[in-house]
Design a protein around this motif. Structure first.
Motif, PDB file in Angstrom:
ATOM      1  N   ARG A 270      28.051  46.168  51.147  1.00 53.57           N
ATOM      2  CA  ARG A 270      26.715  46.113  51.740  1.00 53.57           C
ATOM      3  C   ARG A 270      25.713  46.990  50.979  1.00 53.57           C
ATOM      4  NH1 ARG A 270      27.955  46.707  56.931  1.00 53.57           N
ATOM      5  NH2 ARG A 270      28.133  44.449  57.165  1.00 53.57           N
ATOM      6  N   GLY A 271      24.617  46.352  50.561  1.00 53.81           N
ATOM      7  CA  GLY A 271      23.522  47.075  49.907  1.00 53.81           C
ATOM      8  C   GLY A 271      23.765  47.436  48.454  1.00 53.81           C
ATOM      9  N   LYS A 272      24.917  47.072  47.899  1.00 58.65           N
ATOM     10  CA  LYS A 272      25.229  47.429  46.511  1.00 58.65           C
ATOM     11  C   LYS A 272      25.058  46.226  45.586  1.00 58.65           C
ATOM     12  CE  LYS A 272      28.731  50.750  48.020  1.00 58.65           C
ATOM     13  NZ  LYS A 272      30.182  50.999  48.145  1.00 58.65           N
ATOM     14  N   ARG A 273      24.526  46.514  44.395  1.00 59.30           N
ATOM     15  CA  ARG A 273      24.469  45.473  43.360  1.00 59.30           C
ATOM     16  C   ARG A 273      25.802  45.549  42.610  1.00 59.30           C
ATOM     17  NH1 ARG A 273      19.951  46.620  41.092  1.00 59.30           N
ATOM     18  NH2 ARG A 273      20.735  47.928  39.401  1.00 59.30           N
ATOM     19  N   TYR A 274      26.626  44.516  42.763  1.00 59.99           N
ATOM     20  CA  TYR A 274      27.984  44.599  42.222  1.00 59.99           C
ATOM     21  C   TYR A 274      28.285  43.461  41.250  1.00 59.99           C
ATOM     22  CZ  TYR A 274      29.270  40.853  45.492  1.00 59.99           C
ATOM     23  OH  TYR A 274      29.347  39.648  46.155  1.00 59.99           O
ATOM     24  N   LEU A 275      29.280  43.710  40.398  1.00 57.52           N
ATOM     25  CA  LEU A 275      29.852  42.667  39.541  1.00 57.52           C
ATOM     26  C   LEU A 275      31.337  42.586  39.874  1.00 57.52           C
ATOM     27  CD1 LEU A 275      29.807  40.619  37.188  1.00 57.52           C
ATOM     28  CD2 LEU A 275      30.365  42.528  35.660  1.00 57.52           C
ATOM     29  N   LEU A 276      31.778  41.401  40.285  1.00 57.10           N
ATOM     30  CA  LEU A 276      33.179  41.170  40.601  1.00 57.10           C
ATOM     31  C   LEU A 276      33.741  40.143  39.623  1.00 57.10           C
ATOM     32  CD1 LEU A 276      35.723  41.238  42.452  1.00 57.10           C
ATOM     33  CD2 LEU A 276      34.602  39.460  43.835  1.00 57.10           C
ATOM     34  N   VAL A 277      34.869  40.468  39.003  1.00 57.81           N
ATOM     35  CA  VAL A 277      35.565  39.507  38.142  1.00 57.81           C
ATOM     36  C   VAL A 277      36.800  39.014  38.885  1.00 57.81           C
ATOM     37  CG1 VAL A 277      36.794  39.123  35.976  1.00 57.81           C
ATOM     38  CG2 VAL A 277      34.767  40.592  36.009  1.00 57.81           C
ATOM     39  N   LEU A 278      36.879  37.710  39.088  1.00 59.45           N
ATOM     40  CA  LEU A 278      38.068  37.073  39.656  1.00 59.45           C
ATOM     41  C   LEU A 278      38.766  36.351  38.513  1.00 59.45           C
ATOM     42  CD1 LEU A 278      36.579  35.597  42.969  1.00 59.45           C
ATOM     43  CD2 LEU A 278      37.905  37.698  42.688  1.00 59.45           C
ATOM     44  N   ASP A 279      39.808  36.973  37.978  1.00 58.71           N
ATOM     45  CA  ASP A 279      40.473  36.476  36.776  1.00 58.71           C
ATOM     46  C   ASP A 279      41.601  35.502  37.109  1.00 58.71           C
ATOM     47  OD1 ASP A 279      41.184  36.336  34.044  1.00 58.71           O
ATOM     48  OD2 ASP A 279      42.685  37.908  34.310  1.00 58.71           O
ATOM     49  N   ASP A 280      41.629  34.384  36.384  1.00 61.51           N
ATOM     50  CA  ASP A 280      42.743  33.430  36.452  1.00 61.51           C
ATOM     51  C   ASP A 280      42.819  32.727  37.802  1.00 61.51           C
ATOM     52  OD1 ASP A 280      44.897  32.159  35.190  1.00 61.51           O
ATOM     53  OD2 ASP A 280      46.359  33.542  36.049  1.00 61.51           O
ATOM     54  N   VAL A 281      41.779  31.999  38.145  1.00 60.64           N
ATOM     55  CA  VAL A 281      41.707  31.288  39.431  1.00 60.64           C
ATOM     56  C   VAL A 281      42.336  29.909  39.300  1.00 60.64           C
ATOM     57  CG1 VAL A 281      40.180  30.379  41.219  1.00 60.64           C
ATOM     58  CG2 VAL A 281      39.611  32.531  40.078  1.00 60.64           C
ATOM     59  N   TRP A 282      43.241  29.572  40.207  1.00 56.31           N
ATOM     60  CA  TRP A 282      43.909  28.268  40.220  1.00 56.31           C
ATOM     61  C   TRP A 282      43.657  27.494  41.514  1.00 56.31           C
ATOM     62  CZ3 TRP A 282      47.232  26.360  36.345  1.00 56.31           C
ATOM     63  CH2 TRP A 282      47.481  27.237  35.286  1.00 56.31           C
ATOM     64  N   ASN A 283      43.194  28.159  42.533  1.00 59.09           N
ATOM     65  CA  ASN A 283      43.082  27.555  43.856  1.00 59.09           C
ATOM     66  C   ASN A 283      41.973  26.505  43.928  1.00 59.09           C
ATOM     67  OD1 ASN A 283      43.485  27.540  46.878  1.00 59.09           O
ATOM     68  ND2 ASN A 283      41.347  28.196  46.735  1.00 59.09           N
ATOM     69  N   LYS A 284      42.299  25.355  44.525  1.00 51.46           N
ATOM     70  CA  LYS A 284      41.318  24.273  44.675  1.00 51.46           C
ATOM     71  C   LYS A 284      40.883  24.082  46.126  1.00 51.46           C
ATOM     72  CE  LYS A 284      42.581  21.534  40.609  1.00 51.46           C
ATOM     73  NZ  LYS A 284      42.910  20.183  40.106  1.00 51.46           N
ATOM     74  N   ASP A 285      41.192  25.044  46.962  1.00 50.71           N
ATOM     75  CA  ASP A 285      40.829  24.957  48.384  1.00 50.71           C
ATOM     76  C   ASP A 285      39.399  25.457  48.564  1.00 50.71           C
ATOM     77  OD1 ASP A 285      40.527  25.301  51.149  1.00 50.71           O
ATOM     78  OD2 ASP A 285      42.682  25.619  51.413  1.00 50.71           O
ATOM     79  N   VAL A 286      38.480  24.520  48.721  1.00 45.23           N
ATOM     80  CA  VAL A 286      37.058  24.860  48.848  1.00 45.23           C
ATOM     81  C   VAL A 286      36.804  25.706  50.090  1.00 45.23           C
ATOM     82  CG1 VAL A 286      34.726  23.910  49.028  1.00 45.23           C
ATOM     83  CG2 VAL A 286      36.433  22.728  47.646  1.00 45.23           C
ATOM     84  N   ASP A 287      37.541  25.449  51.161  1.00 49.30           N
ATOM     85  CA  ASP A 287      37.338  26.207  52.408  1.00 49.30           C
ATOM     86  C   ASP A 287      37.683  27.682  52.224  1.00 49.30           C
ATOM     87  OD1 ASP A 287      36.489  23.951  53.739  1.00 49.30           O
ATOM     88  OD2 ASP A 287      38.505  23.417  54.444  1.00 49.30           O
ATOM     89  N   LYS A 288      38.784  27.960  51.516  1.00 48.69           N
ATOM     90  CA  LYS A 288      39.168  29.355  51.267  1.00 48.69           C
ATOM     91  C   LYS A 288      38.089  30.075  50.470  1.00 48.69           C
ATOM     92  CE  LYS A 288      44.242  29.285  51.397  1.00 48.69           C
ATOM     93  NZ  LYS A 288      45.469  29.547  50.591  1.00 48.69           N
ATOM     94  N   TRP A 289      37.594  29.393  49.426  1.00 52.55           N
ATOM     95  CA  TRP A 289      36.543  29.995  48.608  1.00 52.55           C
ATOM     96  C   TRP A 289      35.285  30.225  49.434  1.00 52.55           C
ATOM     97  CZ3 TRP A 289      34.725  33.048  45.345  1.00 52.55           C
ATOM     98  CH2 TRP A 289      33.444  32.917  44.796  1.00 52.55           C
ATOM     99  N   GLY A 290      34.944  29.261  50.277  1.00 54.38           N
ATOM    100  CA  GLY A 290      33.749  29.386  51.112  1.00 54.38           C
ATOM    101  C   GLY A 290      33.842  30.569  52.060  1.00 54.38           C
ATOM    102  N   LYS A 291      35.020  30.804  52.613  1.00 62.14           N
ATOM    103  CA  LYS A 291      35.222  31.925  53.542  1.00 62.14           C
ATOM    104  C   LYS A 291      35.053  33.265  52.815  1.00 62.14           C
ATOM    105  CE  LYS A 291      38.215  31.237  56.699  1.00 62.14           C
ATOM    106  NZ  LYS A 291      39.472  31.015  57.466  1.00 62.14           N
ATOM    107  N   LEU A 292      35.647  33.358  51.606  1.00 65.54           N
ATOM    108  CA  LEU A 292      35.530  34.600  50.843  1.00 65.54           C
ATOM    109  C   LEU A 292      34.095  34.808  50.350  1.00 65.54           C
ATOM    110  CD1 LEU A 292      36.914  37.048  49.530  1.00 65.54           C
ATOM    111  CD2 LEU A 292      37.367  35.603  47.527  1.00 65.54           C
ATOM    112  N   LYS A 293      33.476  33.740  49.876  1.00 62.89           N
ATOM    113  CA  LYS A 293      32.117  33.846  49.336  1.00 62.89           C
ATOM    114  C   LYS A 293      31.125  34.284  50.410  1.00 62.89           C
ATOM    115  CE  LYS A 293      28.543  31.342  46.806  1.00 62.89           C
ATOM    116  NZ  LYS A 293      28.047  30.020  46.343  1.00 62.89           N
TER     117      LYS A 293
END
Length: 371
Positions: A270-293
């Motif tokens: 919260r309130g931070k300007r961040y850079l996140l690297v998610l390395d080596d993604v294989w998952n094709k579940d759009v719902d999972k990504w949507g929940k995390l995003k």
């Protein structure tokens, strides 16, 4: 020698894929009656190329894989010869259409003899059929070795990837070879000014071993990036796209309940300007990504996520277009290295910092780099 065997297969396969995908073949209809076999090769070849890095690793401990690589190399060379014939026929038809053969007179007849299209289709159909059958057998054997799992899931996670934000580049070969790409992506990240609720997600895409993670490392460790972002985090994902686990990793928590983990993640960002690297993604579940995003979408203006993946389908649904930027793509395709850098990498890996290098071996570097 195992690594060399694998590297010698990639060149013929890449060359073959280019020939198979040539628009010249369709333009002059040289694949008439062979369209089905042509499409099979267009589908199978990229799939085989994608598992070459995994095949190389397994070949060191499985003799059958080494034999499979040798057979694949033989078939690739034979297929290249067959598609050279298709290309030659396409060029002959183009020359005939443009009147070039007539202008050459008898010399043209000798260079481009008249072809009976029915006979050509029959002869080449048999050759192509043999190649396709051989490729099908190799793909089935690929499944027996377990290589086909790359289409559905990642290889078992390697613990060493957890520290993969650290890059070792004593000769600066990596940084020099990726300088242009690095500058482009860093400019996007630094100039990105997200509007309320926006989050820049920029996937880096490429086949295994091409340098996706390396490029992400260069960006992550850049001094301007470290200065610009208030928080930087590197997380290796691989086959473990468990939303609770990923949330815990990002915020260094140990929650066992998903809701608690996501709340912790929101508080952490919260309130931070961040850079996140998610390395080596294989998952094709759009719902999972949507929940995390949804939880990553905090009010830190200018925050961004870099992901690395082999799969363009994943890159398409994860990627967003950067605001206030000339960059209008959803993802970045990693470029193939220039030949001089490939040459330099091979020579450095082979001879290290030796002052005296074996002349006979040095002469092999050029041909290997070309392949």
């Amino acid at each position: 020698m195992v690594e060399l065997a694998a590297s010698l297969v990639v060149g013929p396969l890449v060359s073959l894929l280019k020939k198979v995908s040539s628009t010249l073949l369709d333009q002059y209809n040289v694949m008439e009656g062979m369209e089905k076999q042509h499409e099979i090769l267009k589908r199978k070849l990229p799939a085989i190329l994608d598992i070459m890095a995994d095949a190389e690793k397994q070949a060191s401990r499985r003799g059958g894989v080494k034999a499979w690589l040798e057979k694949l190399k033989t078939v690739a060379y034979e297929a290249n010869d067959v598609f050279d014939e298709f290309e030659y026929e396409a060029l002959r038809r183009r020359a005939k259409k443009n009147g070039h053969i007539t202008k050459l007179g008898m010399a043209g007849v000798k260079l481009f003899p008249t072809h009976n299209r029915v006979a050509f289709r029959s002869r080449m159909g048999n050759k192509l059929g043999s190649i396709v059958e051989a490729i099908k057998v190799l793909v089935e054997e690929m499944k027996d070795f377990g290589f086909d799992k790359f289409q559905l899931e990642a290889p078992a996670r390697n613990r060493w990837r957890e520290m993969d934000s650290v890059i070792v580049d004593p000769e600066n070969i990596v940084s020099r070879s990726r300088e242009k790409e690095r500058k482009i992506i860093i400019e996007i990240l630094l100039n990105h000014q997200a509007s309320s609720g926006d989050l820049l997600v920029l996937p880096i895409v490429g086949m295994g071993g091409l340098g996706k993670t390396t490029l992400a490392q260069l960006i992550y460790n850049d001094p301007h990036v470290k200065e610009h972002f208030q928080l930087l985090k590197w997380v290796c994902v691989s086959d473990d796209f468990n939303v609770c686990n990923l949330a815990n990793k990002i915020c260094n928590a140990s929650c066992t309940i998903l809701e608690q983990a996501l709340n912790k993640l929101q508080e952490h960002l919260r309130g931070k300007r961040y850079l996140l690297v998610l390395d080596d993604v294989w998952n094709k579940d759009v719902d999972k990504w949507g929940k995390l995003k949804a939880c990553l979408n905090q009010d830190g203006v200018g925050s961004a996520i870099l992901t690395t993946t082999r799969d363009k389908e994943i890159a398409e649904f994860m990627g967003t277009v950067a605001n206030n930027s000339s960059w209008k793509n959803k993802y970045h395709d990693v470029a193939i290295l220039d030949i001089e850098f490939i040459h330099e990498i091979i020579e450095t890996r082979a001879f290290g910092l030796q002052k005296t290098k074996p002349e006979k071996l040095v002469k092999l570097v050029g041909p290997i780099a070309e392949r």
